[in-house]
Scaffold this motif. Structure first.
Motif, PDB file in Angstrom:
ATOM      1  N   VAL A 377     -18.588  27.263 130.928  1.00  0.00           N
ATOM      2  CA  VAL A 377     -18.943  27.634 132.303  1.00  0.00           C
ATOM      3  C   VAL A 377     -17.906  28.618 132.832  1.00  0.00           C
ATOM      4  CG1 VAL A 377     -19.488  26.797 134.615  1.00  0.00           C
ATOM      5  CG2 VAL A 377     -19.901  25.319 132.631  1.00  0.00           C
ATOM      6  N   PRO A 378     -18.239  29.912 132.917  1.00  0.00           N
ATOM      7  CA  PRO A 378     -17.286  30.896 133.448  1.00  0.00           C
ATOM      8  C   PRO A 378     -16.941  30.614 134.909  1.00  0.00           C
ATOM      9  CG  PRO A 378     -19.083  31.970 132.269  1.00  0.00           C
ATOM     10  CD  PRO A 378     -19.477  30.542 132.454  1.00  0.00           C
ATOM     11  N   LEU A 379     -15.864  31.165 135.353  1.00  0.00           N
ATOM     12  CA  LEU A 379     -15.386  30.973 136.719  1.00  0.00           C
ATOM     13  C   LEU A 379     -16.470  31.332 137.738  1.00  0.00           C
ATOM     14  CD1 LEU A 379     -12.846  30.347 138.484  1.00  0.00           C
ATOM     15  CD2 LEU A 379     -12.406  32.815 138.494  1.00  0.00           C
ATOM     16  N   ALA A 380     -16.713  30.419 138.674  1.00  0.00           N
ATOM     17  CA  ALA A 380     -17.665  30.584 139.783  1.00  0.00           C
ATOM     18  C   ALA A 380     -19.126  30.516 139.347  1.00  0.00           C
ATOM     19  CB  ALA A 380     -17.409  31.897 140.531  1.00  0.00           C
ATOM     20  N   HIS A 381     -19.387  30.082 138.124  1.00  0.00           N
ATOM     21  CA  HIS A 381     -20.760  29.905 137.667  1.00  0.00           C
ATOM     22  C   HIS A 381     -21.172  28.449 137.860  1.00  0.00           C
ATOM     23  CE1 HIS A 381     -21.701  33.711 135.274  1.00  0.00           C
ATOM     24  NE2 HIS A 381     -20.550  33.936 135.876  1.00  0.00           N
ATOM     25  N   GLN A 382     -22.457  28.248 138.153  1.00  0.00           N
ATOM     26  CA  GLN A 382     -22.975  26.897 138.329  1.00  0.00           C
ATOM     27  C   GLN A 382     -23.208  26.214 136.985  1.00  0.00           C
ATOM     28  OE1 GLN A 382     -23.636  25.094 141.198  1.00  0.00           O
ATOM     29  NE2 GLN A 382     -22.574  26.722 142.313  1.00  0.00           N
ATOM     30  N   HIS A 383     -23.748  26.986 136.046  1.00  0.00           N
ATOM     31  CA  HIS A 383     -24.110  26.422 134.755  1.00  0.00           C
ATOM     32  C   HIS A 383     -23.494  27.245 133.633  1.00  0.00           C
ATOM     33  CE1 HIS A 383     -26.942  23.905 136.919  1.00  0.00           C
ATOM     34  NE2 HIS A 383     -27.426  24.991 137.493  1.00  0.00           N
ATOM     35  N   GLY A 384     -23.361  26.629 132.484  1.00  0.00           N
ATOM     36  CA  GLY A 384     -22.741  27.295 131.354  1.00  0.00           C
ATOM     37  C   GLY A 384     -23.737  27.767 130.322  1.00  0.00           C
ATOM     38  N   GLU A 385     -23.210  28.335 129.253  1.00  0.00           N
ATOM     39  CA  GLU A 385     -24.006  28.808 128.127  1.00  0.00           C
ATOM     40  C   GLU A 385     -23.498  28.129 126.855  1.00  0.00           C
ATOM     41  OE1 GLU A 385     -26.587  30.645 128.078  1.00  0.00           O
ATOM     42  OE2 GLU A 385     -26.629  31.710 129.985  1.00  0.00           O
ATOM     43  N   ILE A 398     -16.840  23.035 129.002  1.00  0.00           N
ATOM     44  CA  ILE A 398     -15.515  23.562 129.329  1.00  0.00           C
ATOM     45  C   ILE A 398     -15.665  24.556 130.478  1.00  0.00           C
ATOM     46  CG2 ILE A 398     -13.514  24.831 128.479  1.00  0.00           C
ATOM     47  CD1 ILE A 398     -13.869  22.138 127.141  1.00  0.00           C
ATOM     48  N   ILE A 399     -14.835  24.400 131.487  1.00  0.00           N
ATOM     49  CA  ILE A 399     -14.903  25.326 132.618  1.00  0.00           C
ATOM     50  C   ILE A 399     -13.729  26.298 132.571  1.00  0.00           C
ATOM     51  CG2 ILE A 399     -16.165  23.716 134.100  1.00  0.00           C
ATOM     52  CD1 ILE A 399     -13.514  23.133 135.541  1.00  0.00           C
ATOM     53  N   GLU A 400     -13.989  27.476 133.125  1.00  0.00           N
ATOM     54  CA  GLU A 400     -12.951  28.500 133.230  1.00  0.00           C
ATOM     55  C   GLU A 400     -12.295  28.380 134.596  1.00  0.00           C
ATOM     56  OE1 GLU A 400     -13.005  32.981 131.720  1.00  0.00           O
ATOM     57  OE2 GLU A 400     -14.136  32.741 133.577  1.00  0.00           O
ATOM     58  N   PRO A 464     -18.978  42.184 132.380  1.00  0.00           N
ATOM     59  CA  PRO A 464     -19.468  40.922 132.942  1.00  0.00           C
ATOM     60  C   PRO A 464     -18.434  39.813 132.958  1.00  0.00           C
ATOM     61  CG  PRO A 464     -20.449  41.369 130.781  1.00  0.00           C
ATOM     62  CD  PRO A 464     -19.748  42.612 131.208  1.00  0.00           C
ATOM     63  N   ASN A 465     -17.459  39.863 132.046  1.00  0.00           N
ATOM     64  CA  ASN A 465     -16.427  38.822 132.009  1.00  0.00           C
ATOM     65  C   ASN A 465     -15.459  38.926 133.184  1.00  0.00           C
ATOM     66  OD1 ASN A 465     -17.361  37.671 129.607  1.00  0.00           O
ATOM     67  ND2 ASN A 465     -16.245  39.156 128.378  1.00  0.00           N
ATOM     68  N   GLN A 476      -5.374  36.258 134.653  1.00  0.00           N
ATOM     69  CA  GLN A 476      -4.876  34.886 134.787  1.00  0.00           C
ATOM     70  C   GLN A 476      -5.919  33.832 134.411  1.00  0.00           C
ATOM     71  OE1 GLN A 476      -3.581  34.668 138.866  1.00  0.00           O
ATOM     72  NE2 GLN A 476      -1.606  35.642 138.453  1.00  0.00           N
ATOM     73  N   LYS A 477      -7.074  34.247 133.924  1.00  0.00           N
ATOM     74  CA  LYS A 477      -8.119  33.280 133.576  1.00  0.00           C
ATOM     75  C   LYS A 477      -7.657  32.364 132.441  1.00  0.00           C
ATOM     76  CE  LYS A 477     -11.579  36.002 132.736  1.00  0.00           C
ATOM     77  NZ  LYS A 477     -12.960  36.361 132.350  1.00  0.00           N
ATOM     78  N   ARG A 478      -7.974  31.101 132.575  1.00  0.00           N
ATOM     79  CA  ARG A 478      -7.636  30.105 131.572  1.00  0.00           C
ATOM     80  C   ARG A 478      -8.849  29.205 131.346  1.00  0.00           C
ATOM     81  NH1 ARG A 478      -3.866  33.119 132.029  1.00  0.00           N
ATOM     82  NH2 ARG A 478      -1.663  32.634 132.346  1.00  0.00           N
ATOM     83  N   ILE A 479      -8.750  28.359 130.322  1.00  0.00           N
ATOM     84  CA  ILE A 479      -9.752  27.312 130.153  1.00  0.00           C
ATOM     85  C   ILE A 479      -9.064  25.975 130.399  1.00  0.00           C
ATOM     86  CG2 ILE A 479     -11.264  28.586 128.605  1.00  0.00           C
ATOM     87  CD1 ILE A 479      -9.135  25.891 127.102  1.00  0.00           C
ATOM     88  N   SER A 480      -9.824  25.008 130.851  1.00  0.00           N
ATOM     89  CA  SER A 480      -9.254  23.698 131.130  1.00  0.00           C
ATOM     90  C   SER A 480      -9.851  22.662 130.183  1.00  0.00           C
ATOM     91  CB  SER A 480      -9.540  23.292 132.580  1.00  0.00           C
ATOM     92  OG  SER A 480      -9.106  21.966 132.813  1.00  0.00           O
ATOM     93  N   LEU A 481      -8.967  21.931 129.502  1.00  0.00           N
ATOM     94  CA  LEU A 481      -9.405  20.856 128.616  1.00  0.00           C
ATOM     95  C   LEU A 481      -9.413  19.505 129.326  1.00  0.00           C
ATOM     96  CD1 LEU A 481      -7.413  21.687 125.337  1.00  0.00           C
ATOM     97  CD2 LEU A 481      -9.746  22.354 125.916  1.00  0.00           C
ATOM     98  N   GLU A 482      -8.896  19.473 130.543  1.00  0.00           N
ATOM     99  CA  GLU A 482      -8.748  18.204 131.249  1.00  0.00           C
ATOM    100  C   GLU A 482     -10.105  17.615 131.618  1.00  0.00           C
ATOM    101  OE1 GLU A 482      -5.818  16.723 131.458  1.00  0.00           O
ATOM    102  OE2 GLU A 482      -5.144  18.477 130.319  1.00  0.00           O
ATOM    103  N   VAL A 483     -10.215  16.308 131.452  1.00  0.00           N
ATOM    104  CA  VAL A 483     -11.459  15.611 131.786  1.00  0.00           C
ATOM    105  C   VAL A 483     -11.600  15.554 133.304  1.00  0.00           C
ATOM    106  CG1 VAL A 483     -12.720  13.440 131.611  1.00  0.00           C
ATOM    107  CG2 VAL A 483     -11.360  14.250 129.678  1.00  0.00           C
ATOM    108  N   ALA A 484     -12.735  16.031 133.804  1.00  0.00           N
ATOM    109  CA  ALA A 484     -12.978  16.067 135.245  1.00  0.00           C
ATOM    110  C   ALA A 484     -14.488  16.092 135.472  1.00  0.00           C
ATOM    111  CB  ALA A 484     -12.295  17.294 135.862  1.00  0.00           C
TER     112      ALA A 484
END
Length: 728
Positions: A377-385, A398-400, A464-465, A476-484
């Motif tokens: 799920v890219p930053l500010a997107h509702q749903h992922g691919e 995984i969210i950005e 688009p990215n 500064q974009k990162r990915i988060s592995l934390e459970v949330a």
């Protein structure tokens, strides 16, 4: 009681027809939308049949070509590419015992002609009889409706009823659409209204109206699906996704009911005695066409020649392996770096050049999602691919985000706002009234942008990215592995799952010891600004997206201290000085970007700089090599990179064109071989593969994907109108 018997009989007929219809639908390979386009084997519906038999059937039913013209092969013979020995082996494989290679060539009729479809639908017959192009009319009407029904929010005005089933939505619109009657189809709407509302019942009724022999229904239905191959394949993909996640198929069957209903309604609208007689005569060809000697003879010759061409290519490939002795891998010194690339053929060029400029760097080939099947799920997107092969289900979500939570929220709000403004502006430009007032006063203000875009000073469309983000935010974009939780759904990867994913990935890569100081996990993507099939140049193993997300997740998991500690109990000891770097190989420009440099300690800055220098030199070498294929011979670096921002280039790179081999072997067996960017290279060490489970995985996943890619390019070449850039 009599009525009950009739109902039961009718139900049995429908069940049999549904089985026949489903079999016809399964012959249609799915195709993915442009936003996540991936190559698919167009012949996958015939995977249980021989290639030659499939070629004969498709030539007869739909005029589909599965070989090139005879002249192509004779030219290869003249060039010395195909030898008589290759033809002799091909003849033996085809069980042709009454001809030698010499006699076969002597009797060969050289022609560029291709066979025509022998089977005609009623619309084909009506078009020939009336002189009106009913085929074009019907394709246009169905396409207009389908484009609206399958629209995912791109259109400003929605016309089709998406809440209804596919057949029901079409029927309700066809019952009131006067376009058909204006075109001369008398009482067309009444004929549609008279059809049953249930798709299978409507299909059965339509076949009765057309009086198609029950023994030839399968051939006829397959022909209808091939006529609208693009929409058929798109609908087949919806069924594919549904079945992949435990659902049912049925949408393509409903679409097929639409096609048959069109035939029946048109038949009733323009029928006369002469036309009916012609249609009855044409229906006899449903069987005859399967054994037409003229088509079969010419095609049989071309299939032998194609087999010989394949054998010639195999012979050349085997000769390469025989000429070069494998280079033993030294294990006593820790490698400077190891770079794990996707098996994509474009990586072969870069890997070879990287090893050439720095022999202390080892390269590894592996499926580009690196076994990290994720929903991203890219930053500010509702749903992922889905960032994984379309053959398998997605894993964790995984969210950005940005490193700083406060900045992340700010960037999220900014990106959403900019997207909303963009949509409003687009609506204003495209409005029925506002578009006229837009062009005159505002159009001239676009001149400076048109100028800078044309000369490559600016990018015509945003990446688009990074769209909607500042340069600082994008960096500064990162990915988060934390459970949330995100949008009421669980996101992140629990530590236990990270350990399992890391272990599986490293075992599958045969990378369980002798880790380098740097381990580059290199996903790949493409950069272009005017290519509707741009996603087709991205990573197929990542579901038609770039491999950036997978590389970031893989690196984050493998750099996790808790994961590394747990891996020790599995016999996998990753040295403390090993840093996994998430990278992206831009296959258009042959540049490699490293995303997590911040994880490299400052005392290793010189090491990192040296690594970057090697990557830069390898990129130059790869561009120089590819430039020759694209006829670029002036200022290679600038020219090749410039293609990525040039909106006159609808094909800034050639993707996987020419792919013809898949090698599964240790890198030392292929390190000194030049495959010319035409071979998939998958690293594999059988000595580390207990029970050959890794080999089985390679053969049932990556090899299937490479098969899909190869046959997609093959089909697009041998029949470009049906499988290439023709009418989809």
């Amino acid at each position: 009681m009599k009525n009950q018997v009739l109902t039961s009989t009718s139900s049995l007929k429908e069940m049999k027809l549904e089985t026949i219809a489903r079999d016809a639908c399964k012959k249609i390979a799915p195709v993915w939308p442009l936003e996540n386009f991936v190559a698919v084997n167009p012949y996958m519906g015939f995977s249980n049949e021989k290639f030659d038999n499939t070629a004969q059937k498709l030539a007869a039913i739909g005029g589909v070509q599965m070989t090139l013209p005879t002249t192509f092969y004779t030219n290869k013979i003249a060039e010395g590419k195909i030898m008589q020995d290759d033809i002799a082996v091909a003849l033996a494989k085809k069980s042709v015992t009454d001809k030698s290679a010499a006699s076969f060539l002597k009797q060969l009729k050289v022609t560029n002609e291709t066979s025509k479809a022998s089977i005609k639908t009623f619309i084909d017959v009506a078009a020939a009889y009336t002189g009106k192009d009913w085929n074009r009319f019907v394709v246009a009407r169905i396409s207009n409706w389908a484009a609206s029904y399958f629209d995912n929010g791109q259109a400003i005005w929605a016309a089709a009823n998406k809440q209804a089933g596919l057949f029901a939505a079409w029927k309700s619109e066809a019952e009131i659409d006067r376009t058909t009657e204006i075109a001369g189809l008398k009482n067309f709407r009444k004929h549609v209204i008279a059809l049953p509302n249930e798709p299978m019942q409507a299909m059965q009724k339509a076949l009765e109206i057309l009086n198609v022999d029950q023994n030839e229904v399968d051939t006829y239905l397959h022909r209808l699906l091939l006529r609208l191959g693009g929409w058929s394949a798109y609908t087949a993909r919806l069924d594919w996704d549904s079945e992949l996640y435990g659902g049912k198929d049925g949408k393509l069957i409903e679409f097929l009911a639409v096609l048959v209903s069109w035939e029946a309604a048109l038949f009733q609208s323009i029928q006369n005695e002469t036309l009916i007689a012609r249609w009855n005569e044409e229906k006899k060809q449903f069987t005859k066409s399967k054994v037409q000697s003229k088509i079969n003879k010419r095609l049989a010759e071309n299939l032998i020649l194609q087999e010989a061409f394949d054998l010639a290519t195999q012979r050349e490939l085997i000769a390469k392996f025989k000429q070069i002795k494998s280079v033993p891998k030294t294990t006593d010194v820790q490698p400077k770096a190891q770079a794990i690339f996707c098996i994509d053929v474009r990586s072969e060029v870069y890997r070879r050049n990287l090893e050439l400029v720095d022999n202390e760097i080892e390269t590894i080939g592996f499926a580009g999602f690196f076994t990290f099947s994720i929903n991203y799920v890219p930053l500010a997107h509702q749903h992922g691919e889905a960032q994984c092969p379309v053959l398998i289900q997605t894993g964790p979500t995984i969210i950005e985000t940005l490193a700083d939570e406060k900045n992340s929220k700010k960037a999220h709000q900014s990106r959403v706002l900019k997207q909303q403004v963009k949509q409003l502006w687009k609506s204003f430009k495209s409005g029925a009234v506002s578009c006229f007032s837009y062009v005159s006063p505002i159009g001239l203000s676009y001149l400076p942008k048109l100028f800078t875009d044309t000369y490559g000073l600016t990018r015509p469309v945003p990446n688009p990215n990074d769209a909607g983000l500042s340069k600082v935010e994008a960096s500064q974009k990162r990915i988060s592995l934390e459970v949330a939780e995100h949008n009421n759904a669980a996101v992140g990867i629990p530590v236990e799952q990270r350990i399992t994913m890391a272990k599986n990935a490293l075992n599958a890569m045969s990378l369980t010891e002798n880790f380098g100081r740097f381990v580059l996990i290199v996903g790949h993507g493409s950069t272009s600004v005017n290519n509707p099939h741009a996603a087709g140049l991205d990573c197929g193993a990542c579901g038609g997206h770039t491999g950036e997300a997978n590389a970031k997740v893989a690196a984050a998991v493998l750099n996790d201290k808790a994961v590394r500690e747990a891996l020790k109990s599995e016999g996998i000891n990753v040295p403390d000085n090993t840093v996994f770097l998430a990278c992206l190989h831009d296959t258009t420009t042959d540049e490699i970007r490293i995303y997590n440099e911040y994880e490299v300690s400052s005392d290793r800055a010189a090491e990192l700089a040296e690594l970057k220098e090697s990557l830069s030199k390898a990129g130059h070498g790869a561009r120089a090599e590819r430039a020759m294929r694209m006829s670029v011979n002036v200022n290679v670096d600038a020219a090749v990179k410039g293609r990525s921002n040039d909106w006159s280039q609808v094909r800034p790179e050639w993707g996987l064109a020419g792919c013809n081999a898949f090698v599964v072997a240790p890198r030392e067996r292929t390190k000194n071989l030049n495959f010319g960017g035409q071979s998939f290279l998958h690293s594999y060490n059988w000595k580390k593969d207990n029970n050959f489970s890794v080999l089985e995985l390679i053969m049932t996943a990556p090899m299937v994907v490479t098969n899909w890619i190869n046959l997609q390019y093959y089909a697009s070449t041998v029949d470009n109108k049906v499988h290439g850039s023709g009418n989809k």
